[in-house]
Design a protein around this motif. Sequence first.
Motif, PDB file in Angstrom:
ATOM      1  N   PRO A 157       0.862  -1.186   0.087  1.00 37.12           N
ATOM      2  CA  PRO A 157       0.152  -0.038  -0.125  1.00 37.12           C
ATOM      3  C   PRO A 157       0.874   1.253   0.042  1.00 37.12           C
ATOM      4  O   PRO A 157       2.270   1.243   0.404  1.00 37.12           O
ATOM      5  CB  PRO A 157      -0.509  -0.108   1.165  1.00 37.12           C
ATOM      6  CG  PRO A 157       0.090  -0.697   2.176  1.00 37.12           C
ATOM      7  CD  PRO A 157       0.953  -1.903   1.425  1.00 37.12           C
ATOM      8  N   GLU A 158       0.296   2.308  -0.370  1.00 39.93           N
ATOM      9  CA  GLU A 158       0.958   3.815  -0.087  1.00 39.93           C
ATOM     10  C   GLU A 158       0.671   3.816   1.409  1.00 39.93           C
ATOM     11  O   GLU A 158      -0.293   3.984   1.915  1.00 39.93           O
ATOM     12  CB  GLU A 158       0.159   4.734  -1.260  1.00 39.93           C
ATOM     13  CG  GLU A 158       0.348   4.354  -2.636  1.00 39.93           C
ATOM     14  CD  GLU A 158      -0.072   5.446  -3.436  1.00 39.93           C
ATOM     15  OE1 GLU A 158      -0.350   6.531  -3.083  1.00 39.93           O
ATOM     16  OE2 GLU A 158      -0.713   5.017  -4.423  1.00 39.93           O
ATOM     17  N   LEU A 159       2.132   4.414   1.932  1.00 40.68           N
ATOM     18  CA  LEU A 159       2.055   4.788   3.103  1.00 40.68           C
ATOM     19  C   LEU A 159       2.341   6.142   3.601  1.00 40.68           C
ATOM     20  O   LEU A 159       3.033   6.737   2.591  1.00 40.68           O
ATOM     21  CB  LEU A 159       3.143   3.790   3.781  1.00 40.68           C
ATOM     22  CG  LEU A 159       3.057   2.376   3.777  1.00 40.68           C
ATOM     23  CD1 LEU A 159       4.190   1.638   4.578  1.00 40.68           C
ATOM     24  CD2 LEU A 159       1.908   1.916   4.632  1.00 40.68           C
ATOM     25  N   GLU A 160       1.805   6.536   4.881  1.00 38.96           N
ATOM     26  CA  GLU A 160       2.024   7.928   5.244  1.00 38.96           C
ATOM     27  C   GLU A 160       2.175   7.674   6.588  1.00 38.96           C
ATOM     28  O   GLU A 160       1.024   7.669   7.406  1.00 38.96           O
ATOM     29  CB  GLU A 160       0.924   8.809   4.563  1.00 38.96           C
ATOM     30  CG  GLU A 160       1.320  10.215   4.975  1.00 38.96           C
ATOM     31  CD  GLU A 160      -0.129  11.116   4.163  1.00 38.96           C
ATOM     32  OE1 GLU A 160       0.183  12.390   4.293  1.00 38.96           O
ATOM     33  OE2 GLU A 160      -0.834  10.642   3.757  1.00 38.96           O
ATOM     34  N   LEU A 161       3.394   8.210   7.327  1.00 46.20           N
ATOM     35  CA  LEU A 161       3.323   8.118   8.662  1.00 46.20           C
ATOM     36  C   LEU A 161       3.041   9.522   9.192  1.00 46.20           C
ATOM     37  O   LEU A 161       3.116  10.439   8.597  1.00 46.20           O
ATOM     38  CB  LEU A 161       4.588   7.779   9.149  1.00 46.20           C
ATOM     39  CG  LEU A 161       5.352   6.551   8.625  1.00 46.20           C
ATOM     40  CD1 LEU A 161       6.759   6.327   8.988  1.00 46.20           C
ATOM     41  CD2 LEU A 161       4.399   5.266   8.861  1.00 46.20           C
TER      42      LEU A 161
END
Length: 863
Positions: free
Chosen positions: A299-303
């Motif tokens: 998946p595309e991740l964003e922390l």
Amino acid sequence: MRPLQSLRSVLCRLSEKADLAHMQERTRPPHYYRMPQGNSAAFHKNQKTFLLFVRDKCPSNQCQRNSNKKPTLQEPPAPASRNIPATHGCPCTLPPPSARHFMQQQAPELLPLPTSGSTPGFQSSRLPSPGCNSRLPLYNRSPSRLDGQVQATWLFLSSHDIKRKTGLTSSRIAHEIPVARLEGVDEALATLLSGLGIDSLQDLLFYLPRRWQDRTRVHPVATLCPGTDAVVEGQILSTSVVQGRKRMLLCRIEDGSGQLLLRFFHFSSTLQNSLAPGICVRCFGTPRAGRHELELCHPELELFDPDCRPPLPSRLTPVYPLVEGLKQDTIRHLCEQALAWLETPDALQEYLPPDLLQAHGLWPLADAVGFLHAPPPTASTADLTQDRHPARRRLAFEELLAHQLGLLRMRGTIRSQPGISLAGGEACLRQHLKQQLPFALTQAQQRVAADIARDLASSTPMLRLIQGDVGSGKTILAALAVLQAIESGCQAALMAPTEILAVQHHKTFCSWLEPLGIEPVLLTGKTRVRRRRETLACLASGEAPVVLGTHALFQDDLQFAHLALVVIDEQHKFGVHQRLALASKGDNCRMPHQLIMTATPIPRTLAMSAYADLDLSVIDELPPGRSPITTLVVSDNRRQQVIDRIHAACQQGRQAYWVCTLIDESDALEFQAAETVAQSLQTTCPDLTIGLVHGRLSQTEKTRVMTDFSNGQIQLLVATTVIEVGVDVPNASLMVIEDPERLGLAQLHQLRGRIGRGDLASHCILLYRAPLSRQGRTRLQVMRESCDGFAIADRDLELRGPGELLGTRQTGAVQFRIADLSRDAALLEPVREAASRLLQQAPDQARLLMERWLPQADLCARA
């Protein structure tokens, strides 16, 4: 202002380590300095310019650092990793709007900052927002060598800043602004975009997404459905590396409603280290059913920090078609800049009159383009994906209108030139030909022949398309037109797409014209040098009145003494430019007549758009005595039964074709090759005379094989699709087509038309290889149920589209960027009316419209 040496010392300290935070609002506006040139080679390589206002000491009382020193200017180096979680730090905030106002008023020459999310190496959610107490540790080195903590302020880019920086002012229109002016476009990217046809901002605005993703809301894990894209937020519970068939990184997250597994087959240590337990993460992907639970693969991740949750997009996220070397983030960033410029009034000029827009219920062009690039969350993704939305209909209408205008303009340009009137003579040659024919012309043939004769007698150049089914008798009409040119003392040329068809036409014309004292000549790419030299000399002197050939006819060294008629067989095998190249060999001051023939029935919707520059004549009647063709669909498992039936029929005196799709055996394609099939059939049926013909044979060998087959010396002919058109053997009543699922309906119908030319009952066997695809089954079902070429053409248009039907690799093929002839058939009639009206009432607007959609319109018209 600090001296240059002091500035350099600060830059050296910043190259070691810098933690960014936000500058607290001050009672007096800060000082701003011009960006020094050449500070960051890495950033200049990407053509990105960043403006960072740095203070040596934090003004916050909590940080216990003084703020007496004036700010300096610096570009931050690129971070080592994109996925670094934000941590709590100095409680600094963004400056108030007054600070930005001060910069715009007092220092307008300063270079602007990129928009949120445009920073290389940064994600949009990682940029600080007002009131967010966080700082971004962008470097991995120890900050021990720094004297104090560095504070910074990011200024966000507006549409005004974009236009000022890139030179996109309201005085310039879209097609005048090269895409290289946009931020982030270097020479390599500009070359890549040019290969996609994107050279200007206008081209970029018309480069539409192929689908859209809804990232405007977060879905609880418990509500996820397999196969449906979704945004999920959660806290990481565990991260582990598992060794199975492949080494995988597994990360489990939880959001209170359930747990979700994130699976990575390709990962780095940086990604593994960033996904630590307790970190909050936002994911986007397509859930799928795992062994025990739902999971997301890559998946595309964003922390993010739970106290500073990044905002969600306010619009649907576009997904653009890509090529190697082009990324989604890159094309999205470029389109965002183009859309920001689109806010300027009359930025994308409207060429359609208001009454025309209102009459057809069309959106304004700028609104339609902006909607398709950034639809609101309420937009129907189904309508957008299936191209049913009014915004896409608006662009399709304009593109179809531009193509229609281009064809009408080309027609007008050709017909405005003086032609050659072929009214001389007493039609004695044509009468003699009709008398010696073993058959009588049908009513449809007589009607079309009258249309052709009337056009040839006019001083206006003829532009006529003869459309007829396989075996409808188009060749005799071409011969009558050639004789009318010869009767007027002029020359004629007939061009065919293949050597076999050219040789077949030459043989037919010789049998018809030699008794009249006329000797046709043949010219192909494989004509021997001596024979070619003699043929060229005869044509240049006018000694040869008619020539038949292939693409060799429009070569530069071929000259005619008095060319008055050009006949093109199988127009879709050539193209507009090739047809006009042959027509240009007429007299300098007069345009020759053009007669185009096609044995591929063209649907009315396609003819209205692709051949709007031609008058259309349809031969809707077959000659009497033609036997019906029965089509059978047989599995390859019954091959031996088919061979036995063919063997028995050939022993009874009948002849048969066995058509293969390849010449040699292929390891990549499991299809029967022609040479292999010929050898196998010769072994199975040793008492039959079997011939082989394909495109790799020499012209002499192909002519010998086809002559032997026509004379009955060859009983079974194994061939490739080179026999698709022009082969006429009345005794051949059987045909086997290997792997028909690989061919289109039009090509299958053409091949089947080689049989059924006599009074014998004919049969065509489609020998397919299981399993068949859904489209393959549909094609074979259509072939089995219908022998009507026009009905088959309509189905072929639905299944394959106009590009494949006309041949997308041909010069004159219809290739639309947005429109689709089968899907937008309902627009063709109003487009035709609008095109005629626009040419009469607003010719300047019509010209601008063609220049927008047809860059080669002028070249085509001049040709």
